[in-house]
Structure formats: structure tokens, C-alpha cells
Design an enzyme around this catalytic site. Structure first.
Site, mmCIF file in Angstrom:
data_model
loop_
_atom_site.group_PDB
_atom_site.id
_atom_site.type_symbol
_atom_site.label_atom_id
_atom_site.label_comp_id
_atom_site.label_asym_id
_atom_site.label_seq_id
_atom_site.Cartn_x
_atom_site.Cartn_y
_atom_site.Cartn_z
ATOM 1 N N ASP A 379 -72.225 -54.687 59.688
ATOM 2 C CA ASP A 379 -72.055 -54.830 58.249
ATOM 3 C C ASP A 379 -71.327 -56.151 57.998
ATOM 4 O O ASP A 379 -70.773 -56.755 58.932
ATOM 5 C CB ASP A 379 -71.250 -53.639 57.717
ATOM 6 C CG ASP A 379 -71.006 -53.731 56.229
ATOM 7 O OD1 ASP A 379 -71.915 -54.150 55.503
ATOM 8 O OD2 ASP A 379 -69.894 -53.385 55.786
ATOM 9 N N LYS A 547 -74.325 -68.337 34.564
ATOM 10 C CA LYS A 547 -73.944 -68.768 35.910
ATOM 11 C C LYS A 547 -74.874 -68.083 36.900
ATOM 12 O O LYS A 547 -75.304 -66.941 36.691
ATOM 13 C CB LYS A 547 -72.485 -68.406 36.219
ATOM 14 C CG LYS A 547 -72.193 -66.913 36.268
ATOM 15 C CD LYS A 547 -70.721 -66.635 36.541
ATOM 16 C CE LYS A 547 -70.466 -65.123 36.611
ATOM 17 N NZ LYS A 547 -69.053 -64.793 36.782
#
Length: 1195
Positions: A379, A547
Site C-alpha cells: 500500500d 485547480k
């Protein structure tokens, strides 16, 4: 009422799903039968049970039944206790969860109910900081407009806040009386594992309302910053999305366990062959010779033919020869594994003092598998990174800011640039925020319009929630750490986000509070890769702020931004080269009419019942055009300590590392560069983002073609794919030159994992040095691991820290849980746990490699000593009329594996090591024998068997030949059965003791004590069993008084023992000497180097004592070390330059600098020594600046 098709409706109506979960395997009633059934799936246990049954038949048994039943019961009991203990903790965890309390609306009254009693269709009240009990449809909330805030760490590993909102039509149901009258009907999708999607419809008051994931609270989430809320249970228990992603608990076996099962079957076949040979011999002997002895040696009752006599002889020999695989083998294996587990638990170098967390081996069955890992699936968030973001740099209107942080090169070589900025002018500044470029602060103070607009965007364009506990004490809760870092940066530079409502955002700009009207939020998703807000300022001006990823934003800019875009692109490339995460900022002014027209289309799309997401995306696309560029931000996601070094060392050990993350692509790729999985030196990084099967297949095909370009053309101009069969392409791909990486998105991975494409994906991925899978679900993580297990036949390890990693951890051969900030679900599901990713290199390269080495040496020796012990019976059968008579007495047979030879091999299996732990980390290539399974395989097994058979031949025929002609000191014949048995038994114990001495690579006091102690115990028991005392107590059992003493007094007996030992051992010594001299292994070379170093140290000390008083070794000599030559020759030295530098600094600083300080110069040597010191300092300074130059650092 809930329904999804008639079947689901009927299921829920007649049998509503309860909320009870179960991860345990047994209960009180099923434990004994189920556990015994599982244990007897082990071939060896079934084999010993069969032998026990045979030993209970007196006509064929020449050994007592207790020799088998005692060790069998012991093994079954030990294993059962271990399994029961593990399952007890699972029951305890289940009970803890199932007995949590929740408030359920029953007959209009809120009543406390256990989680396990919650049913689908119940209405539950949740309070702040409570876990969500089931998958709920949010009906109402104490917050305005039905909003509530949740933390999803247990689901997707993200510790940030997320916002959920109820339908406007149900948001007013805030009291129990209204909720009790709620009679809506929900039609929804069936239970599934998709965490980010939910599709359903609410029918109420003759109207229908579309439901999405934004209206759902999933089990495992925690309610935050919300006083209370009410929800309707949609899915409960195993149907919840959390449990759908958990995967099943699988019983894990090591490759050595599986091999041992096969070998036991082979040995049983060999045992049957020996029994057949000896039974045929018995039949022939009885027919040709035995009838002559019928008068005084009649057959047993019931034996009426030579054939039946041979049949009984077969089963008798099966019992006698069964010790080729004694059950003590399995007891010893469990003891060794337990010892290895304790070594991991006790390792202080894997202990995190900051978190007070030691390493923990949560299983004892997989230790040697740690030494064979080829693939690591990791992960990202919380495992590789700390999940802590810092605002490092930015580009505003073509000017870059940042990169003025001071740093330390060496103790006295310090480059000082500037102190952190002083934000004391801002009372609301975050004191933990640090920035080092004074120019940006000056631009803010002089009211540069571009700079102000830049930070205004950061303070408005987000979904962060603000909490102000005391006046001026702001706490931000962000959906992503990136947003939190950006909003915090704006806060410190004077644009402070204070609060929000569903329709307003309040910001304090340079000390002046301003409230903006929030008209729309165009939220981020994996396809859009951008976020926008539309706000109206107090003057009534409407502006869109956006953004997002640079490639997406640049495509939507107004053409007049071309020059600024080119400059900003250069800055972004520079930031990306430093491994920073970048976002581009832009804005657009909107007229009132333009906004009104767009708003109507937006409302129409949001109310659509079909293709709602596609319609909204199309509307968003319309408004996000012709924007004006403001600049870009650069954020650093701080890695955990030691991650790049750990990945580099594991890569050198030929371990492939794949990152499987639920994070977005840009984030994962940037982290890949930060931890050196991805580098600019790579030949190419392939990015697969196809949305259809055809697109994904084409992208994978193009990637393979590019990788094969260098070796594409074979003879006659045919391509590799034309000349090679499909399975051969994988091996060709993995052998091609160049370094490649593969990045694939979750939606593309879903297609790549389909049955007709999974091999293409796997072959492409395995040919790459690094693989990163982004936006993957927990189940997809498990599917990727399963795919590698299925086709590569390699040992896999999965490591993660969140509940979203549980399925992957359970699927891999080995699961490792990081005890971090995202709960303990990963730890509870794991086989091993610790607190930091960097400990993985020690777990594998030290503990794993040693465990594999020890287990392999243990098994080789164990099979050898037992074949040497047992095969003597086989040879003796040809000289005793095939009567199933044993060579040794039954007490020696019982004690051989339990007492005489058990402890020395256990000591070797627990403590042995070929090289010290420092060398294991310094030479990662030492790990490769485990990956290739070189130390114990079928070939090594047959070599051990051959050595054991050779030893048994020598051990039987040399004493037999000597005893045929030998006499005692008094002239009487030496040959008798008991004397022969004592001689062979003594020779056997001495030979196997010498052999284990040769096999032991690391001697401890325990090894010495066990080996010599076992010999002493053997002679003590031998003389005791032939003593007068035992004879007087048990005259029928110990009849041969004084036999051992009389036999071992004879010089001929000791000559026989010594000759037997020499003939058995000398070939082994000669073979190992030649192998060491002609074909040494890497471990042999490392040991030899270590011996040379040890011998050189005393010489160096003697040389310094006889040298001149003022002479000294140079600083360079103290710091010079071996270890990076292989990196330089392999061309990987640039990727490990940081590792090399850190190693150089740490090893040199404690040696030559301390020596310079402690050494007092004499009159005759002070000036030359000072000159040498200056020369060395100048050389080191040049060396450090050369490293800085090659790493492109801007000073």
C-alpha cells in the site's frame, strides 16, 4: 422496505439480514472434529495414524504401540492448542464488534441494541465519534442542510474527513416522531464491494429521488464533527461493503510444507517397496530354508502358508521401517518455528520506541517462507509515506518561490541560506508551518495582485472543514492531506479559511473577514482530475476557481496564456524532478447571464435518473473553458524513514515491489519517484488509462512492443511475436535490456484482470522494474496478488496499514500489517506486524533468510540421520531370515529421535547462521538461494537420502565383517546379537553427532552442550539399561546384564566404531572441501572475507604499536569500506547515491573525526598532520560538492 429485483425483495422480506459478523473458524462443538479433519489433511498425520492401527495388531507388530501414539497425540495436541488460541482471539474480536451498542428506533422510541441485532430497514441514531454500525442511507443530521462529516480510515486507508449529505426531502426528519412515520421504499443495487459507488432510488410520498454514494454512510466509518445523525440500514453484516471487501481467511502453508507432503508420499512408496522386497525374501526363505526349523520354530497360530507368512512379514517391516519419517520431525519443525517467531518478537532493531511498538510474529507457520519472497505488494498511504504533506514550492505568474531551505552536508560543512519565515504578523497562522523564501512573503505584504489571487484560490477552492474550538485556534479537517496543506499555506500567508455553510465560505484576507457566496462545487473525480468552485464576492462579481492536473488545466486555458504556460511548465517539470506533487491553478470570470444559463443545465443534470455522472461531467466541461492561468503548487508527501534505502536493498535482493494504492495516479507516481521506485534514468514509464477492453489491450500491446524493440527482429526479419509462442514471450520480456515501469489505473485494471487479458497484463507487468496500480479497490488488490500467485508460482508478500488492505494481506502467501494511524484491522489480519516499512528489509533479509537456511539444514540432516538409522534394519533382514527382527533393542528405537539426536538438530535449526546479520544486509544477493529454492528441494532430498543409505551400508557391513572373525581378549567369540546391536548403535550415535558438527555453521554454548550432552546421555542410558539395578527391578525387560560394559571394553569394538566413523565422514569432508575450493557459494566468500578481516585487525593493531608516535591512519582509510563495488559495476550507483552517502557519513563520522579530536600531536608531527588534515578536508569538500552537482541541487 428495500428491494432490487424480486429475488432480493423476497429475501429481505422473509429473512432480513442481521448485522452479526463472523471471522472465526470454530465453535465449541465443531472445534474437535473440524480441527482434527484439518490436521489429518496433513499426509504425515494420516500416515502415522495408519501405523498406529497396524501396531495394535499383535501378529504383525514387533514394536510397542506407545512408540507411535505418544508422539502422535503430542503433535495433534500442540497444533490444536495453537489453533484454538488463534481462533479465541478471533472470537474475542468478533464479540467486541458484535456487542457494540447502537441506538435503534423501535416503536417510535430510541432503544439501545447490540450491533448484531440490527436488521435491514432499521433506523439508527449515530452520535459524534461513533462507528457506523452498518451501511446506512443518511436521512437527517444535526448539521444544517443534512450535512455530516465522516472519517473513512477503516475503509480506504485515508485519515482525512469526507462530507456526506442527506436528501433535502428527508433532511427535516430530525426527531423520532417524524422518523417513526417514515415509510419510504428503497430500490437499490445488490450487495457488492464497490466503495465509491452506490445506485438506488427512494420512493416516498409518490415521488422518487435518486440516491448516490454521497448519501451513504458505510460500515467502518466514524462520525466526526457532527453532533448526531439518523440513517436507514440498507446492508447489514456480511452484505456491507466493508465485509464484501474483507475476503475469506485462508489456511496458509509454506512451500516447504507442500514439498514435505510430497516427500512423505515418496518415502511411503519407498517404504512399501522395501517391505515388498523383504516380504518376498521371507516367502522364499520360508520355502527353501525355514521348513527345516519347523520342529522347534513353528509358525504362529493362523499362519498356514509361506505366502501368508510373507504377507505378515510385509506389514511387520512397514512398522519397523516407518522411522524413515518419524513423527518427531513435525514436533521439531513446530518448535523451530516457534523459536524463530520469538526471535522476531525480541528483535530490538525492529522496535519503534516512538510508538512503543515491537515487531510481532502473529503466526508460527510461515517463518521460512520469509526467506523466499519474490514479489512485495505494498500500500502507499501510511505504509510508504507518513501521510503528512508540506507546502514546499510554488510558481505564481511565471515566478518561482521556495527552495531556500537550509541543509547540512557534513558536520562542519553547513550551507546556511535563510531562517524560516516569521508569520507573527498573522495571529491565525499555523505555528507548525515552515517556509523559507522571504520573497513570497514580501509579495503578499505589498499586495501583488497575482499572489493575492493565488492564495485566495487556495482558501476558497477546496472541501476542507474548519473547527474553531477556542478563539483563534483553527483545526482543519480535509478530504485529502494535499488540500489540508494548501489551505494551511494560504492561512499562513494571510488568507485564512474560517468557516463554511452549504451556501457560503468565510475567509479572513489580510485581517479583513470576507464572506463569499458559494454557488457551485464542481468536485474532483478520477476522470476529471480537477476541482472547481464558483463563488460570488461581496461586490457581486462571479468567478470560477479551478485547480487540477497540469495536462487537464493547460488544455482549458485561454490562448493568451501561452507564454505564461511555457514558463509554468518548466517550473512544474523542475518540481516533479524533485519528487513533489504538483497542481495547476486557474480562474475564470463569469457574467451573471452566463452563470444563470449554466446553472439551469447543471440543475437539470443533477436531477437526471440515468447517466447522471456523465451528464454532470459534460456540464462541468462547458464552464471550465478559456480559463486564466495563475500558477502552480508543489507539495511534498513525506516518506517514512528509510523507505528509499529499503526499496533499493530489496531490489538488489531480486525482490520485485508493486505499489497498489487507492490514491490518484499523480500522487502515486510522485511517491514512486520519491522512494526511487521510478527514476528519470528509466527507459520508459508506461501509463495505462484505457476505459474499454480494447483500449487497455492496445496500450498493453504497445508497451510490450516498445520493450521488445531492442530484440524485436529475429532471423529473416520476423518479429519476436511471430517466432515465439505466447508463453515464451514472458521470459523474453523479462530478459530484455533497459528498465521500464508500468502505471495502471483502477478502471483499466478491471479490464486487465479479465480472464482473456490477465496473462497479457501479467507478462507486461513482470517485465517492468516497478509497477504502480492506482485507484484500485481492496478487492482488486487481492485479485492482483492472486494473479501473480496463479501464474508466477512465486512467494508473495502483501504489506499495508488500513482496513482496505485486509483482503490483499489475506490473499498473499505472507501478510504484513503496519501498526500505523489507520486502525488495527490490517494488523489483526496479518501474519507479521511492525510499525515502519523499513523493518521489512530486516524481516526478510535477516530473519527470513536465516529461518529458511535453518529449516533447510534441519530437514536435510533429519532425513539423513533417519535413513542411516532405519536402513540398517533392511540390510539386517537378509541375515536374519527376513523375520522382521530389529537390529537395535526397542528402547534405543524409541529414544533415538526423542533423546539421543533431537536436541543437537533443534539447536542447529534454531540458532544456526551462515553469515552475521550485518553481512546479510550488506550482501542482499545472499537472499537469492531462497527465491530459487536451492537449499532444500527434491535434488537435495535425494542427496541426503543417498548419504543416509551409504552411512547405513557402512554402519552395518563393517561391524558385521569385523564380528564374523573377531574374538574377545579371552579368546571367546565376539559375535553375539546384543554386542553387535551395541556396536552398531554406538557407531550410529557417534557418526550422526560428528555429522551435525560438520553441518553447524554457527557454534554457541547451547550447540556444544546439546551435542556432547547427547553423547553423554546415550552412554549413561546404555550402561544403566545393562546394569544390575534395572535387572533386579525389571528382570523380564532388562535381561542382558553387563553386556554394554563387556562389549565396550574390547579394543576391537572401538576400532570398529572409529573405522566406521571415518569411512562414513571422510567422503563428506572431501566433497565439501572440493566444493568450497572449486565452486564456492557467495556465503562461503563472505565468510572467508570475514575471517580475513578478523585476522588483519590484530596485525593492524600491532603495526600501530610499533610505529612512530606521531603517525596515524588517514581519515579516508578509516571511512573506506567495501560494499558498493557491485552497485557501480551494475550501473545502479546513481540510484543509490543517497544510500551510499548516508552510509559513508554514518560510518566515517564516528571514526576518523573522533580520532582527530582525541589524538594529541607531538612536537615533531603536529604540522605535517595538520597539513594532511587540511588536504583531506579539501578533498572531502570537493567530493560533497561533486555529489551536489550531479544531483542537480540549486544552492
Amino acid at each position: 422496505m428495500l428491494c432490487s429485483g424480486s429475488f432480493l425483495f423476497i429475501l429481505l422480506y422473509f429473512c432480513p439480514q442481521n448485522n452479526c459478523i463472523k471471522t472465526s473458524k470454530y465453535n465449541i462443538i465443531t472445534f474437535l472434529p473440524v480441527n482434527l479433519f484439518e490436521q489429518f489433511q496433513e499426509v504425515a498425520n494420516t500416515y502415522f495414524l495408519f501405523l498406529l492401527i497396524l501396531q495394535l495388531i499383535p501378529q504383525i507388530s514387533s514394536l510397542s504401540w506407545f512408540t507411535t501414539i505418544v508422539p502422535l497425540v503430542l503433535v495433534l495436541t500442540i497444533t490444536a492448542v495453537k489453533d484454538a488460541t488463534d481462533d479465541y482471539f478471533r472470537h474475542k474480536s468478533d464479540n467486541q464488534v458484535n456487542n457494540r451498542q447502537s441506538q435503534v428506533l423501535i416503536n417510535g422510541i430510541l432503544q439501545n441494541e447490540k450491533w448484531m441485532n440490527v436488521r435491514v430497514g432499521d433506523i439508527i441514531k449515530l452520535e459524534n465519534n461513533q462507528f457506523v454500525a452498518a451501511d446506512l442511507l443518511l436521512l437527517s443530521s444535526s448539521e444544517p442542510h443534512g450535512l455530516c462529516y465522516i472519517e473513512t480510515a477503516e475503509l480506504d486507508g485515508e485519515t482525512n474527513m469526507k462530507v456526506r449529505q442527506s436528501l433535502p426531502v428527508t433532511s427535516e426528519l430530525c426527531d423520532t416522531s417524524k422518523l417513526a412515520k417514515f415509510d419510504g421504499e428503497v430500490i437499490c443495487e445488490p450487495p457488492n464491494n464497490k466503495l465509491d459507488k452506490f445506485c438506488g432510488m427512494l420512493y416516498w410520498n409518490e415521488n422518487k429521488y435518486a440516491l448516490s454514494n454521497q448519501n451513504m454512510l458505510l460500515r467502518g466509518c466514524v462520525l466526526r464533527n457532527t453532533e448526531c445523525c439518523f440513517g436507514l440500514v440498507i446492508f447489514a453484516g456480511p452484505d456491507t461493503k466493508l465485509m464484501q471487501n474483507s475476503g475469506r481467511t485462508k489456511f496458509k502453508r509454506t512451500s516447504i510444507d507442500r514439498l514435505m507432503n510430497t516427500l512423505v508420499l515418496w518415502i511411503f512408496g519407498f517404504l512399501v517397496c522395501m517391505g515388498v522386497i523383504l516380504s518376498i525374501g521371507n516367502t522364499i526363505w520360508e520355502k527353501e530354508v525355514g521348513f527345516l526349523f519347523q520342529i522347534y520354530l513353528p509358525w504362529d497360530k493362523g499362519v498356514d502358508s509361506v505366502v501368508f507368512s510373507g504377507f505378515l512379514s510385509f506389514w511387520s517391516y512397514i512398522i519397523i521401517l516407518n522411522t524413515v519419517v518419524p513423527i518427531s520431525l513435525y514436533v521439531s519443525v513446530e518448535v523451530i518455528r516457534l523459536g524463530h517467531s520469538y526471535f522476531i518478537n525480541w528483535d530490538k532493531r525492529m522496535y519503534c520506541q516512538k510508538k512503543n511498538t515491537p515487531a510481532e510474529a502473529r503466526t508460527t507457520t510461515l517463518n521460512e517462507e520469509l526467506g523466499q519472497v519474490e514479489y512485495i505488494f505494498s500500500d502507499k498511504t501510511g505504509t510508504l509515506t507518513q501521510n503528512i504533506m508540506t507546502f514546499n514550492k510554488c510558481s505564481i505568474n511565471g515566478k518561482t518561490y521556495g527552495n531556500n531551505e537550509p541543509f547540512l552536508l557534513h558536520f562542519f560543512l553547513y550551507i546556511y541560506i535563510a531562517p524560516p519565515l516569521d508569520f507573527s504578523f498573522n495571529a491565525l497562522a499555523d505555528h507548525h508551518f515552515a517556509f523559507y523564501d522571504q520573497n513570497l512573503l514580501e509579495a503578499v505584504k505589498i499586495a501583488d495582485p497575482s499572489v493575492h489571487e493565488f492564495f485566495r484560490l487556495l482558501s476558497l477552492c477546496h472541501t476542507v472543514m474548519s473547527e474553531e474550538k477556542n478563539e483563534g485556534e483553527l483545526y482543519y479537517k480535509a478530504q485529502s492531506p494535499d488540500e489540508g496543506a494548501l489551505v494551511t499555506a494560504a492561512r499562513n500567508f494571510g488568507f485564512v479559511f474560517r468557516s463554511r455553510t452549504p451556501k457560503t465560505i468565510t475567509v479572513q484576507e489580510m485581517g479583513r473577514p470576507i464572506t463569499y457566496q458559494l454557488l457551485a462545487i464542481l468536485d474532483f473525480n478520477n476522470i476529471r482530475k480537477r476541482m472547481s468552485v464558483i463563488v460570488r464576492n461581496p461586490e457581486g462579481k462571479i468567478r470560477l476557481y479551478c485547480k487540477g492536473a497540469d495536462t487537464l488545466i493547460f488544455e482549458r486555458l485561454h490562448p493568451c496564456n501561452q507564454d505564461l504556460m511555457n514558463i509554468t511548465t518548466d517550473h512544474i517539470n523542475e518540481y516533479a524532478g524533485d519528487g513533489l506533487r504538483t497542481l495547476v491553478l486557474a480562474y475564470k470570470d463569469l457574467s451573471e447571464s452566463e452563470y444563470e444559463d449554466w446553472s439551469e443545465r447543471h440543475q437539470w443534470a443533477s436531477r437526471a435518473l440515468d447517466n447522471r455522472e456523465e451528464r454532470l461531467a459534460s456540464v462541468y466541461e462547458e464552464i471550465e473553458q478559456d480559463m486564466m492561468l495563475l500558477g502552480a503548487t508543489a507539495i511534498e508527501d513525506k516518506l517514512q524513514e528509510g523507505v528509499p534505502e529499503t526499496i533499493a536493498i530489496l531490489t538488489l535482493a531480486n525482490i520485485k515491489i508493486w505499489v497498489l494504492t487507492g490514491d490518484k495516479q499523480e500522487t502515486a507516481v510522485n511517491i514512486g519517484y520519491s522512494c526511487k521506485m521510478l527514476t528519470d534514468d528509466m527507459t520508459e514509464v508506461f501509463i495505462v488509462t484505457g476505459h474499454t477492453v480494447q483500449e487497455v489491450r492496445e496500450e498493453l500491446r504497445k508497451a510490450r512492443e516498445k520493450m521488445m524493440d531492442s530484440t524485436r527482429t529475429l532471423g529473416n526479419g520476423f518479429s519476436c511475436q511471430e517466432k515465439l509462442s505466447f508463453p515464451r514471450i514472458a521470459s523474453v520480456l523479462e530478459a530484455i535490456p533497459g528498465e521500464y515501469a508500468l502505471v495502471i489505473n483502477g478502471h483499466s485494471l478491471a479490464h486487465a484482470l479479465e480472464a482473456d487479458m490477465e496473462q497479457e497484463f501479467l507478462e507486461t507487468a513482470c517485465a517492468c522494474k516497478a509497477v504502480i496500480c492506482c485507484r484500485v479497490t481492496p478487492l482488486q488488490k487481492a485479485q492482483v496478488v492472486e494473479l501473480v500467485k496463479k501464474y508466477k508460482k512465486a512467494v508473495t508478500l502483501a504489506i499495508g496499514d488500513g482496513a482496505n488492505d485486509v483482503s490483499m494481506i489475506k490473499t498473499a502467501h505472507i501478510g504484513v500489517g503496519i501498526s500505523g494511524q489507520e486502525g488495527i484491522q490490517a494488523v489483526l489480519a496479518s501474519d507479521y506486524s511492525f510499525s515502519q516499512f523499513k523493518f521489512l528489509q530486516r524481516l526478510l533479509l535477516v530473519h527470513g533468510r536465516w529461518s529458511y537456511l535453518r529449516m533447510c539444514k534441519f530437514l536435510c540432516y533429519f532425513f539423513y540421520k533417519n535413513f542411516a538409522f532405519t536402513m540398517v534394519h533392511f540390510w539386517f533382514g537378509f541375515f536374519c531370515g527376513f523375520s522382521a527382527q530389529t537390529v537395535y533393542d526397542q528402547y534405543f528405537i524409541t529414544l533415538y529421535n526423542i533423546v539421543y539426536t533431537s536436541l543437537p538438530v533443534l539447536a542447529m535449526g534454531v540458532f544456526d547462521q551462515d553469515v552475521p546479520e550485518q553481512r546479510s544486509l550488506e550482501y542482499p544477493k545472499l537472499y537469492e538461494p531462497g527465491q530459487l529454492n536451492l537449499l532444500f528441494n527434491k535434488r537435495e532430498f535425494f542427496i541426503c537420502i543417498a548419504q543416509g543409505i551409504y552411512t547405513s551400508v557402512v554402519m552395518f557391513f563393517i561391524p558385521y565383517g569385523v564380528f564374523a572373525e573377531a574374538t574377545r581378549d579371552d579368546g571367546a567369540e565376539l559375535a553375539d546379537y546384543q554386542s553387535f546391536a551395541v556396536t552398531v548403535a554406538t557407531s550410529l550415535v557417534i557418526v550422526v553427532s560428528v555429522q551435525i558438527g560438520l553441518d553447524t555453521g554457527y557454534w554457541t554454548a547451547i550447540n556444544h552442550f546439546f551435542i556432547w550432552g547427547s553423547l553423554a546421555v546415550y552412554f549413561t542410558i546404555l550402561f544403566t539399561m545393562h546394569s544390575d539395578g534395572l535387572f533386579s527391578l525389571f528382570p523380564n525387560q532388562f535381561r542382558f546384564v553387563g553386556n554394554a560394559q563387556n562389549t565396550l571394553k574390547q579394543p576391537a569394538v572401538w576400532f570398529t566404531i572409529i573405522l566406521t566413523t571415518v569411512v562414513c565422514i571422510m567422503p563428506v569432508v572431501a566433497f565439501r572441501f572440493l566444493k568450497l575450493d572449486l565452486k564456492p557459494q557467495l556465503s562461503d566468500t563472505v565468510r572467508y572475507t570475514q575471517l580475513v578481516r578478523k585476522k588483519q585487525k590484530p596485525q593492524n593493531r600491532r603495526l600501530r604499536r610499533v610505529g612512530r608516535t606521531g603517525s596515524r591512519r588517514s581519515g579516508y582509510a578509516f571511512s573506506h569500506q567495501e560494499g558498493f563495488g557491485e552497485l557501480i559495476m551494475s550501473g545502479k550507483n546513481m540510484r543509490l547515491s543517497s544510500l551510499a552517502l548516508s552510509s559513508f557519513a554514518t560510518r566515517s563520522s564516528s571514526s576518523w573525526i573522533d580520532t582527530l579530536r582525541k589524538k594529541k600531536p607531538t612536537d615533531g608531527t603536529a604540522r605535517p598532520m595538520l597539513h594532511r588534515f587540511h588536504y583531506k578536508m579539501a578533498g572531502l569538500t570537493l567530493y560533497f560538492f561533486f555529489l551536489i552537482y550531479t544531483k542537480h541541487l540549486t544552492l
